[in-house]
Enzyme design. Structure first.
Site: not given
Lengths: 138, 397
Positions: B112, B351-353
């Site tokens: 992110a 995972h913020c992805t």
């Protein structure tokens, strides 16, 4: 509660949850829930008529606890008057947060009366969602 | 390797969430405690002995970082971590130098913090974001980057090692390519700098960001390394004490030189000193050995889980200590909760992805991320739990 019985109810509702799948209908209230501490991401829709919950549906990706809790919550709330629903939600939230609550009001939702601390947010998802949609009525 | 240096490993825990944060060796904790117990003082302000000692330690960390990633002393900026570093690049430099229609190449395996700032900048000034497609192993290649470059491409921004797939991008070749094409090269080193030698100059990097806490160091401290001539033309995002020469009622002011102009206010002094100690620790251990060791452990893990038929692995081929998987039909979080019953710490989620789902077709995965203090025993405990996964719901409900 017998642990096997508890597990059976939760797993039945996880594997075959009630009212999974959304429909196209603008007369429903809608909301999306995802909490900071948990990766569940569910969409909800709810129809209210004559102060009564006529239908709740949901869809999305979530863990066993939040999916099953959503299913059981939906079954418990459909057909109930809004005042009654608010009482159930409050008592359910109190139970999850280890405060005083009225066991009699919660029926099958009592399967979550001994939830582990790291699963509380999962169990709370359906009640947070219904609360949010009820807020929209105000 | 070196398990005895880590107080937390004396507990009965299998820690495999090193992509999120790492455990701290006692030498780093002691070094920071020493600042609090023996020489607490602000930096660059005091004329007393305590302050002199603190200044010396604090300033010397820039020299340690310089040696560690091969850059110049004045190219090292202290930040709060990779996220702040990347935001400084986008809003301090790119906002000033890019214009409407300029193209920035990202990819859907980015965290992110290397996507959202660009989206915001695009909203503000109309730059165009293009996502380079990943290959069949969900890895980023120079070939695919080449295909996306146009005359308007001004920046290539990528993680050296991606945080879910764990592919090691060939930054040396990409950096050379960027230099030839006159494209700015912005590298997120959060998942690489802790594990392998990263050479800022040799890879022709323009900006390099990384965090202390993912490399055995404290939280709240990270680094931005930038090429000096770019930093001189970059705006600070924060202004305040310590970074100006003067300011007057008429609105005139002058900022200090690079890197001081980017470091307004009292910095996290103990953390900076702790980071220096961490880097010394890793250099003593041998940064080159770490990556090789982790890849060997991942190979061992892959070998052990071969027999588990309901495991879906997304990144068998990636050359790092990261394994992303799911148990077929089980939500990632349920798997993580299950593993926690055996005191195994892993990460479940996106995972913020959050764009990677478009490439791999699934939103959430379980991520095992290895560091040098993990050993075969850790892997064996994990594999044993995964082998028994038929019992998963009996355990977690």
């Amino acid at each position: 509660m017998d642990e096997n019985f508890r597990r059976e109810i939760i797993l039945d509702n996880y594997n075959d949850p009630m009212n999974r799948g959304l429909i196209e209908d603008d007369s429903y209230l809608k909301t999306r829930t995802n909490s900071e501490s948990c990766i569940d991401d569910l969409n909800f829709m709810m129809k209210i008529e004559d102060d009564t919950i006529k239908d709740i549906r949901f869809d999305g990706e979530a863990c066993a606890i939040s999916t099953s809790a959503t299913s059981i919550m939906i079954r418990s709330l459909i057909g109930k008057k809004i005042d009654e629903v608010r009482k159930i939600l409050l008592n359910y939230q109190n139970m999850i947060n280890e405060k005083e609550y009225d066991k009699e009001l919660l029926g099958e939702l009592n399967v979550y009366d001994n939830i582990q601390p790291n699963r509380k947010n999962c169990a709370l998802i359906p009640s947070v969602a219904v609360d949010k949609m009820l807020e929209e009525l105000k | 390797m070196n398990r005895e240096d880590f107080p937390l490993l004396k507990k009965d825990i299998v820690y495999l969430d090193n992509g999120a944060t790492t455990l701290k060796p006692k030498v780093v904790i002691d070094k920071m405690n020493k600042y609090y117990l023996e020489h607490t003082a602000n930096i660059h302000r005091g004329d007393y002995d305590l302050a002199t000692k603190t200044n010396e330690l604090y300033d010397n960390v820039r020299e340690i970082v310089r040696e560690f990633v091969n850059c110049d002393y004045h190219e090292v900026i202290y930040t709060s971590g990779t996220t702040m570093s990347l935001n400084m690049v986008v809003f301090g430099y790119m906002r000033k130098h890019l214009k409407k229609g300029d193209e920035v190449l990202l990819n859907k395996g980015e965290h992110a913090s290397n996507v959202l700032p660009w989206i915001k900048l695009s909203e503000e000034i109309g730059i165009v974001i293009k996502y380079v497609p990943l290959d069949k192993n969900y890895e980023l290649t120079l070939d695919n980057i080449r295909k996306c470059v146009t005359k308007k491409t001004k920046v290539i921004s990528l993680a050296h090692v991606s945080n879910v797939i764990g592919d090691v991008r060939d930054i040396k070749s990409i950096g050379k390519f960027c230099k030839e094409k006159n494209i700015l090269f912005n590298v997120d080193g959060a998942q690489s700098v802790p594990h392998m030698k990263v050479d800022f100059k040799d890879s022709n990097i323009d900006f390099l960001s990384f965090s202390g806490h993912k490399m055995c160091g404290p939280t709240g401290i990270g680094i931005l390394v930038g090429r000096k001539e770019l930093l001189e033309d970059m705006d600070p995002i924060f202004l305040g004490g310590g970074m100006n020469n003067y300011f007057e009622e008429d609105g005139s002011y002058e900022l200090k030189e690079v890197p001081t102009k980017f470091e307004a206010g009292t910095p996290p002094i103990a953390e900076v000193i702790g980071l220096g100690e961490t880097i010394k620790y890793l250099m003593n251990l041998g940064i080159d050995k770490i990556h090789k060791y982790e890849v060997e452990l991942k190979k061992y893990l892959l070998e052990q889980v071969k027999a588990i038929d309901n495991l879906i692995i997304y990144n068998k081929n990636s050359n790092s200590g990261i394994l992303a998987f799911n148990i077929d039909g089980v939500f990632a979080q349920d798997t993580a909760v299950y593993l926690n019953h055996y005191n195994i710490a892993v990460r479940a989620g996106n995972h913020c992805t959050k764009l990677l789902k478009d490439e791999i077709g699934v939103k959430n995965t379980v991520r095992v991320s290895i560091y040098f203090y993990n050993n075969k025993e850790d892997i064996d405990i994990l594999v044993k739990a995964l082998k028994n996964n038929k019992d998963i719901f009996k355990v977690i409900i």
